[in-house]
Design an enzyme around this catalytic site. Structure first.
Site, short mmCIF file in Angstrom:
data_model
loop_
_atom_site.label_atom_id
_atom_site.label_comp_id
_atom_site.label_asym_id
_atom_site.label_seq_id
_atom_site.Cartn_x
_atom_site.Cartn_y
_atom_site.Cartn_z
N GLY A 63 17.33 -33.99 -25.80
CA GLY A 63 18.45 -34.30 -26.70
C GLY A 63 18.13 -34.25 -28.17
O GLY A 63 18.92 -34.71 -29.01
N LYS A 71 -14.51 -0.77 -6.87
CA LYS A 71 -15.50 0.14 -7.47
C LYS A 71 -14.80 1.35 -8.06
O LYS A 71 -13.67 1.69 -7.68
CB LYS A 71 -16.54 0.57 -6.44
N GLU A 124 2.48 7.12 10.18
CA GLU A 124 3.25 6.03 10.76
C GLU A 124 4.76 6.23 10.58
O GLU A 124 5.51 6.21 11.54
CB GLU A 124 2.82 4.69 10.14
N LYS A 147 0.82 -1.22 0.00
CA LYS A 147 0.00 0.00 0.00
C LYS A 147 0.85 1.27 0.00
O LYS A 147 0.63 2.18 -0.80
CB LYS A 147 -0.94 0.01 1.21
N LYS A 168 16.51 -28.96 -29.63
CA LYS A 168 15.58 -27.83 -29.59
C LYS A 168 16.31 -26.53 -29.30
O LYS A 168 16.07 -25.50 -29.95
CB LYS A 168 14.50 -28.08 -28.53
N THR A 169 17.19 -26.55 -28.30
CA THR A 169 17.92 -25.34 -27.93
C THR A 169 18.86 -24.90 -29.05
O THR A 169 19.02 -23.70 -29.30
CB THR A 169 18.72 -25.57 -26.63
N HIS A 228 5.06 -26.22 -47.39
CA HIS A 228 6.33 -26.62 -46.79
C HIS A 228 6.58 -28.10 -47.05
O HIS A 228 5.70 -28.84 -47.50
CB HIS A 228 6.29 -26.34 -45.28
N ARG A 270 -16.55 4.98 -9.40
CA ARG A 270 -17.73 5.75 -9.74
C ARG A 270 -17.53 6.52 -11.05
O ARG A 270 -16.53 7.19 -11.25
CB ARG A 270 -18.05 6.75 -8.63
N GLU A 313 16.45 -23.42 -18.08
CA GLU A 313 17.23 -24.61 -17.74
C GLU A 313 18.74 -24.37 -17.72
O GLU A 313 19.45 -25.05 -16.98
CB GLU A 313 16.90 -25.74 -18.72
N LEU A 352 4.02 1.65 -0.77
CA LEU A 352 4.80 1.74 -2.00
C LEU A 352 3.92 2.23 -3.15
O LEU A 352 4.33 3.06 -3.96
CB LEU A 352 5.41 0.39 -2.35
#
Length: 495
Positions: free
Chosen positions: A301, A233, A88, A63, A304-305, A474, A235, A328, A65
């Site tokens: 394996g 809410k 406070e 709040k 993909k990367t 393709h 208004r 990963e 912040l």
């Protein structure tokens, strides 16, 4: 002035606020930007100008912040001086607490754009005398507002101000009196309040006389902390009614709307390379459409990367920035592994064309990963994004939650013409097209490439198949390939 230029932290998909402001002025309802990234989209332009806004929630939900960012961004981004009245924290404590977020309150005070006033309210003194009058507060607050021409005010927190009043009738009258005084002064005011047991605030009255009420919530689900925001809410204005995740990090508070964008984005006709020239030839037009979503699936394996790194490399060679989101591998490990097959991405990291952001999925919830990614998109402004692998996200969310997150990501990428490649780890024991994460995204992807690992005649053979590619023909049959010190080598059909 264009508000997007003044505040580069706003998400890329937010409609320009100044257009909304003009429309609101024509309709007689004027709003002011909140200074909270992402919130103005949900509120259709910001907070009601010159009216009180109540921010409520339990301890630790953000709040103070929130209120501080409202004041600071109002000064720095919208040239609206502000007054922060705390019941406070002292001025010194408040300045120290928000300094890590880049909010220099002392500098703003020195520039005569901010006033911080710590008001100490002793409950025992009120109980002993039996008297309570806000006139002294009005004089003090009014002087602070007039001294700098303040347009914004924060009262933090309201229950401290009224802690000594047990008379409900007097309490209601004084709260109404305070809110009306703030309206008469014409200042946009954020008032924070702690949540009660069965009410939004301790007194249970403030939410009824506030023009806008926002509830902040901090919850822990499956040992993962998540902060959420809901507009209770507002208004005179339409607004989002869902719960929205928000993030607190080094840049303050960011809110992520969960509603997807409309399917009204434009589709590019430009073709970009896959990064692997032999693979380009498998597509009728010689590669992927710019701004498309590419899905690469396969078991462990299957490369993909490597395939995603080729794509990243092709973007870097076009002098287009790449954001690589790794779940990963660390950046150093990725650099080392790619060098072993003749792919050197280190120069592009040093030249700031490639940014690798590595983290474990369990570091935070789905929404937080989404917000971090969007913040990096806003700051780094990439043309290509890679998420490797999306299947890791299933460990912190259900299939439907992961799909919802990815839908929002894809919408944002499409609108901004960002090339996106997602990898997904599949289980070789399952049907290749019935994996949970594949189900979550395969229908949304523009291009889908599936990779396999098989053993033929005691030899490990990898293969590649283009499952689909929207908008172009393709190659329809599988192609075997090998990985050596020169990278991926596609094998002839008769091999």
């Amino acid at each position: 002035m264009d508000i997007e230029k003044k505040n580069p932290q706003l998400p890329l998909f937010i409609i320009k606020l100044e257009i909304k402001m003009k429309n609101q002025k024509k309709n007689g309802f004027i709003k002011t930007p909140s200074g909270i990234s992402g919130l103005d989209e949900i509120t259709n332009g910001g907070f009601p100008k010159g009216r009180p806004i109540l921010i409520c929630g339990s301890a630790g939900c953000g709040k103070t912040l929130f209120a501080t960012q409202f004041i600071v961004k109002g000064i720095t981004d919208f040239n609206e001086p502000g007054v922060f009245m705390s019941f406070e924290e002292t001025s010194k404590d408040l300045a120290q607490n928000v300094s890590s977020l880049g909010f220099d309150l002392n500098k703003l005070i020195a520039q005569d754009k901010l006033r911080i006033d710590h008001v100490r309210v002793e409950r025992s003194e009120i109980e002993e005398t039996g008297e309570y009058d806000l006139e002294g507060l009005f004089i003090r607050l009014g002087h602070a507002i007039d001294s700098i021409g303040a347009k914004r005010v924060v009262l933090d927190t309201i229950e401290s101000l009224f802690a000594g009043i047990n008379n409900t009738g007097l309490l209601r009258a004084e709260i109404r009196r305070l809110f009306q005084w703030l309206r008469d002064k014409g200042v946009t005011t954020v008032i924070t309040g702690e949540r009660g047991e069965n009410t939004l605030t301790r007194q249970g009255l403030e939410e009824y006389i506030s023009d806008c009420v926002i509830l902040l919530d901090f919850r822990v689900i499956d040992q993962i902390a998540t902060r959420r925001l809901r507009i209770v809410k507002y208004r005179g204005s339409t607004h989002g009614t869902n719960e929205y995740p928000f993030l607190i990090d080094a840049n303050g508070i960011s809110v992520m709307p969960i509603t997807s964008l409309k399917l009204d984005y434009k589709s590019a006709t430009e073709i970009i390379s896959t990064g692997l020239p032999p693979l380009d030839a498998f597509f009728q037009k010689g590669g992927y459409y710019r701004g498309g979503n590419i899905l690469v699936t396969g078991s462990a394996g299957t490369a993909k990367t490597i395939l995603s790194t080729y794509f990243a490399l092709s973007s870097c060679k076009r002098k287009e920035r790449v954001l690589y989101f790794s779940f990963e591998e660390s950046p150093d490990q990725l650099v080392r592994n790619m060098q072993s097959i003749g792919i050197n991405i280190e120069p592009y990291i040093k030249s700031n064309l490639l940014l690798i952001h590595a983290s474990r999925p369990t570091l935070q919830g789905l929404e937080m990963h989404l917000l971090v990614l969007l913040r990096l998109v806003n700051e780094f402004k990439p043309k290509t994004i890679i998420i490797d692998p999306i299947s890791s996200l299933i460990t912190i969310g259900s299939t439907s939650e992961v799909r919802a997150m990815l839908v929002r990501l894809m919408d944002i990428f499409k609108v901004n013409q960002i090339n996106a490649l997602f990898t997904s780890l599949t289980n070789p024991k399952q049907n290749e097209y019935s994996d949970p994460t594949v189900d979550a995204i395969s229908s949304l992807a523009d291009t889908w490439i599936n990779l396999k690992n098989e053993t033929k005649e005691n030899e490990r053979i990898r293969s590649l198949l283009i499952v689909k590619s929207r908008g172009m023909s393709h190659r329809n049959n599988e192609c075997d390939f090998v990985i050596n010190d020169k990278g991926i080598q596609l094998l002839p059909k008769n091999k």
